[in-house]
Design a protein around this motif. Structure first.
Motif, PDB file in Angstrom:
ATOM      1  N   LEU A   1       0.177  -0.564   4.797  1.00 20.51           N
ATOM      2  CA  LEU A   1      -0.720   0.187   3.767  1.00 20.51           C
ATOM      3  C   LEU A   1      -1.121   1.671   4.217  1.00 20.51           C
ATOM      4  N   LEU A   2      -1.508   1.709   5.672  1.00 25.05           N
ATOM      5  CA  LEU A   2      -1.804   2.955   6.054  1.00 25.05           C
ATOM      6  C   LEU A   2      -0.766   3.914   6.011  1.00 25.05           C
ATOM      7  N   GLU A   3       0.509   3.461   6.348  1.00 27.90           N
ATOM      8  CA  GLU A   3       1.464   4.035   6.530  1.00 27.90           C
ATOM      9  C   GLU A   3       1.831   4.853   4.852  1.00 27.90           C
TER      10      GLU A   3
ATOM     11  N   ALA B   1      -5.994   0.876  -3.434  1.00 27.64           N
ATOM     12  CA  ALA B   1      -5.603  -0.264  -4.013  1.00 27.64           C
ATOM     13  C   ALA B   1      -4.179   0.062  -4.736  1.00 27.64           C
ATOM     14  N   ALA B   2      -4.037   1.522  -5.345  1.00 31.59           N
ATOM     15  CA  ALA B   2      -2.677   2.168  -6.008  1.00 31.59           C
ATOM     16  C   ALA B   2      -1.736   2.089  -4.751  1.00 31.59           C
ATOM     17  N   ALA B   3      -1.954   2.327  -3.500  1.00 29.04           N
ATOM     18  CA  ALA B   3      -1.083   2.606  -2.593  1.00 29.04           C
ATOM     19  C   ALA B   3      -0.401   1.278  -2.185  1.00 29.04           C
ATOM     20  N   ASN B   4      -1.505   0.337  -2.166  1.00 32.12           N
ATOM     21  CA  ASN B   4      -1.228  -1.101  -1.766  1.00 32.12           C
ATOM     22  C   ASN B   4      -0.158  -1.675  -2.843  1.00 32.12           C
ATOM     23  N   ALA B   5      -0.279  -1.255  -4.183  1.00 24.32           N
ATOM     24  CA  ALA B   5       0.754  -1.895  -5.230  1.00 24.32           C
ATOM     25  C   ALA B   5       0.642  -3.247  -5.402  1.00 24.32           C
TER      26      ALA B   5
END
Length: 450
Positions: free
Chosen positions: A37-39, A118-122
């Motif tokens: 997720l951080l990436e 949350a959007a980045a985690n998808a």
């Protein structure tokens, strides 16, 4: 706008409710998911100011508070991550400002970070704590500051905060038995997990350790990783002398006021924080340290209530304390603090205790066997892991205490008031056994953390 002024259901809380419905709330110790997720987020954990990373079974929250007070006394902007919160999720994130005190994160800023993470985690599998930790790194990388204080959530080696590869200092506070299903059933196993925050060549400060086995694991790990290490009682120390805190390390000796936080254990916690801030490369004068000792603040840990709705239910003149300590080691230091208050002014001590089912209630209660007049056990709102007050009362009885279950903290306080006579010294009342319960109390009392 701070969290204490947010609506009943704030924008950030609405976002967290959505996450709670999608993702597991428990622990699943691994760093793979948060690294992924951080990436996606552009690795914000690699764009932080110097990080003070703090682990430990007991005392890590106090060490965090002392480090914050020390750095702010130096006029620095300090971001602070702690967990869990007491009343509002926002408390986990304090945003630093120069020449001032860090403030609980603004609701809209927090909500925006939650949406972006949350959007980045998808929708991929991840725990809520891992998402909240990613929010920490996103917030702290985008707001300017001079330092970050990062408190470990659980353990160390696989805790979601343990993605910082080059901390300014890693701090390990006292270790005792807690979270055994996750960390192991012996102190040396728990110490090995907490030693996992040490990084090769980076400074390490080890707080006062009760168990030699834990200290051996910590010092051996620091040596193996070639970490410059400072060990309490060997390389630095703190003790009380004539009502003053005497701190000593290789740089010299300082004669300081006692910490504002009550309890003898806070002397060792303060000493570890002073040494940690120095090890992180920040210059401290005696004047700065003196200011920090008098301004340090840590809600819910041996906090005396001075006002509020619940306080009014207790007998007039009562001392009402709240403390979220919940394991045998915490029970010992809290009981020692209560005994110290008793030496200064004798009062009957009543306990109002709620605990969750992962703790060792008999071990906690045993510390109070010789000093508590009576125990009232109560349920905890906001968690399905709370121990039944009847079961908890039996644990207190097994530890040698007189105990009875009650329906709420309010009922317990009313019962204490009914038992009290005007001829008696007003009682000393300790409400605790769980940070969840302390959060309930501070909310109901109208005195949430600020």
């Amino acid at each position: 706008m701070s969290a204490t002024n947010t609506p009943a259901v704030s924008a950030a809380e609405q976002e967290i409710d959505k996450l709670m419905a999608l993702h597991p709330k428990g622990f699943d110790l691994s760093l793979d998911r948060i690294r992924r997720l951080l990436e996606v987020l552009g690795n914000p954990h690699e764009k932080l100011p110097p990080v003070i990373h703090i682990a430990g079974t007991n005392g890590k929250g106090s060490a965090t508070a002392f480090c914050r007070a020390l750095l702010e006394a130096a006029g620095l902007a300090v971001h602070v991550h702690t967990s869990p919160h007491l009343v509002a999720w926002h408390e986990r994130y304090r945003i630093g400002v120069r020449n001032g005190r860090s403030a609980i994160v603004d609701d809209e800023l927090f909500a925006d970070a939650l949406r972006r993470v949350a959007a980045a985690n998808a929708g991929q599998t991840i725990t809520v704590f891992e998402i909240l930790t990613a929010v920490t790194f996103l917030l702290f990388s985008e707001q300017p500051a001079d330092a970050v204080i990062l408190e470990v959530g659980l353990g160390g080696r696989f805790d979601a905060t343990n993605v910082v590869d080059k901390p300014a200092v890693s701090v390990v506070m006292p270790i005792s038995l807690d979270h055994q299903p996750y960390l192991g059933d012996r102190v040396e196993l728990i110490a090995a997990e907490k030693a996992g925050i040490m990084k090769r060549g980076c400074p390490v400060v080890i707080g006062r350790q009760e168990y030699d086995a834990a200290l051996e694991v910590l010092s051996d790990t620091a040596s193996r990783l070639s970490c410059p290490v400072a060990i309490y009682g060997q390389d630095y120390s703190g003790h009380e002398e004539f009502g003053r805190l005497i701190y000593e390390d290789e740089f010299g000796l300082a004669d300081l006021p006692l910490p504002r936080l009550p309890g003898r254990h806070q002397i060792a916690n303060a000493a570890a924080a002073i040494r940690a801030v120095k090890a992180a490369g920040f210059a401290l004068t005696d004047t700065m340290i003196e200011k920090a000792m008098s301004t340090v603040d840590w809600p819910g840990r041996l906090q005396r209530l001075s006002e509020g709705r619940l306080l009014a239910l207790a007998p007039q003149g009562s001392e009402v304390w709240v403390d979220g300590g919940h394991n045998p080691g915490a029970g010992e230091v809290i009981a020692e603090a209560m005994a110290g208050f008793e030496e200064r002014q004798a009062r009957p001590l009543y306990l109002v205790i709620g605990m969750i089912n992962t703790k060792d209630p008999i071990g906690y209660f045993r510390a109070f066997a010789d000093i508590a007049e009576h125990v009232f056990t109560v349920p905890i709102r906001g968690t399905d892991a709370g121990l039944d007050p009847v079961v908890l009362a039996q644990a207190a009885f097994d530890a040698g205490l007189i105990a009875e279950p009650m329906g709420s903290v309010e009922e317990a306080l009313v019962e204490i008031a009914q038992r009290h006579t005007s001829e008696e010294e007003p009682p000393r009342i300790l409400i605790g056994g769980s940070l969840y319960l302390v959060g309930n109390v501070l909310a109901d009392n109208g005195t949430p953390p600020k």
